[in-house]
Design an enzyme around this catalytic site. Structure first.
Site, PDB file in Angstrom:
ATOM      1  N   ASP A   1       2.418   1.687   4.374  1.00  0.00           N
ATOM      2  CA  ASP A   1       2.781   0.794   3.288  1.00  0.00           C
ATOM      3  C   ASP A   1       4.467   1.333   3.083  1.00  0.00           C
ATOM      4  O   ASP A   1       4.350   2.667   3.253  1.00  0.00           O
ATOM      5  CB  ASP A   1       2.192   0.854   1.959  1.00  0.00           C
ATOM      6  CG  ASP A   1       2.654   0.194   0.902  1.00  0.00           C
ATOM      7  OD1 ASP A   1       3.187  -0.790   1.146  1.00  0.00           O
ATOM      8  OD2 ASP A   1       2.794   0.852  -0.129  1.00  0.00           O
TER       9      ASP A   1
ATOM     10  N   ASP B   1       6.642   0.702  -0.130  1.00  0.00           N
ATOM     11  CA  ASP B   1       7.167   1.059  -1.594  1.00  0.00           C
ATOM     12  C   ASP B   1       6.008   1.823  -2.194  1.00  0.00           C
ATOM     13  O   ASP B   1       5.045   1.481  -2.248  1.00  0.00           O
ATOM     14  CB  ASP B   1       7.062  -0.524  -2.610  1.00  0.00           C
ATOM     15  CG  ASP B   1       8.244  -1.413  -2.101  1.00  0.00           C
ATOM     16  OD1 ASP B   1       9.202  -0.899  -1.878  1.00  0.00           O
ATOM     17  OD2 ASP B   1       7.762  -2.645  -1.946  1.00  0.00           O
TER      18      ASP B   1
HETATM   19  C1  BG6 Z   1       5.256  -4.429  -2.458  1.00  0.00           C
HETATM   20  C2  BG6 Z   1       5.212  -3.796  -3.913  1.00  0.00           C
HETATM   21  O1  BG6 Z   1       5.464  -3.533  -1.464  1.00  0.00           O
HETATM   22  O2  BG6 Z   1       6.258  -5.672  -2.314  1.00  0.00           O
HETATM   23  C3  BG6 Z   1       5.028  -4.842  -5.025  1.00  0.00           C
HETATM   24  O3  BG6 Z   1       4.240  -2.982  -3.922  1.00  0.00           O
HETATM   25  C4  BG6 Z   1       5.946  -6.009  -4.665  1.00  0.00           C
HETATM   26  O4  BG6 Z   1       5.259  -4.383  -6.163  1.00  0.00           O
HETATM   27  C5  BG6 Z   1       5.942  -6.523  -3.210  1.00  0.00           C
HETATM   28  O5  BG6 Z   1       5.925  -6.969  -5.552  1.00  0.00           O
HETATM   29  C6  BG6 Z   1       6.980  -7.669  -3.033  1.00  0.00           C
HETATM   30  O6  BG6 Z   1       8.351  -7.029  -3.077  1.00  0.00           O
HETATM   31  P1  BG6 Z   1       9.813  -8.082  -3.092  1.00  0.00           P
HETATM   32  O7  BG6 Z   1      10.519  -6.874  -2.431  1.00  0.00           O
HETATM   33  O8  BG6 Z   1       9.446  -8.879  -1.645  1.00  0.00           O
HETATM   34  O9  BG6 Z   1       9.819  -8.402  -4.083  1.00  0.00           O
HETATM   35 MG    MG Z   2       3.073   0.427  -2.273  1.00  0.00          MG
END
Ligand code: BG6
Ligand code: MG
Length: 213
Positions: A11, A13
């Protein structure tokens, strides 16, 4: 020792870098300006889930109803704030311990992919200097269902030409650990998911992967 895994799916984030804090700050700004209660406990439920699904969770606490068009506008506003925060990131935002661990795992012969729900994954990888580093990137742009659905990880396994059972997922989200298990993969967890005991291994840090692989 016989290796249990051929590939590792990370993963992004909250595992590779701390963009999870930027997601929190951007959603907090949106929630505050609309008078919606939002705190870090609610924020933990947003980990791993898509932008629109995150918004739906935040709106559970809203006294007002929002139309679909208004929801789209809120999600766009959040993403604008989030992207401004991402624009400030540099390779210094890739923790040294994470980079050292990735390099060590590569040396051990593991194929490595990103499995992220984010549509900003490629931009983040560029910002932190990991553009082109992974063997595959499966992200929010190539899936129709976000975690806890296993789609993003199954696509990563396909891209790596590896059976799901030969892939280890590394996650900080409970929804991500569930996605791994639903996809027939084991999960090594850090952060929130580790505290919740969601993984087959619940680690203190990404570095600890070197003790199990
Ligand atoms: C994930 C995060 O990696 O990405 C979530 O943990 C987030 O919190 C999701 O909502 C979508 O991210 P983005 O950048 O497409 O808004
Ligand atoms: Mg994450």
């Amino acid at each position: 020792m016989v290796k249990e895994f051929d590939a590792i799916i990370f993963d992004l984030d909250g595992v590779i870098c701390y963009t999870d804090e930027y997601h929190y700050r951007a959603w907090k700004a949106i929630a505050d300006s609309n008078g919606i209660p939002f705190d870090r406990t609610i924020n933990n439920r947003l980990r791993g889930v898509s932008r629109m699904a995150s918004l739906e969770i935040i709106l559970e606490k809203s006294a007002c109803l929002f139309s679909e068009a208004e929801k789209e506008a809120l999600a766009t506003q959040k993403n604008e704030i989030y992207k401004q925060l991402l624009a400030e990131m540099t390779p210094a935002d890739l923790p040294e311990s994470v980079k050292t661990t990735l390099d060590a795992l590569r040396k051990k012969g593991y194929r490595m992919a990103i499995g992220s729900s984010s549509k900003n994954a490629m931009f983040i990888l560029q910002q932190i200097g990991l553009d082109g580093y992974f063997d595959a990137v499966s992200d929010g742009n190539n899936i129709t269902h976000s975690k806890p659905d296993p789609e993003v990880f199954l696509k990563a396994a396909q891209m790596l030409h590896t059976e799901p059972s030969r892939c280890l997922v590394v996650e900080d989200a409970v929804s991500g650990a569930e996605a791994a298990h639903r996809g027939g993969m084991k999960a090594a967890c850090v952060g929130d998911a580790s505290k919740e005991g969601a993984g087959n291994w619940n680690l203190n840090s990404v570095e600890d992967l070197l003790n199990i692989l």
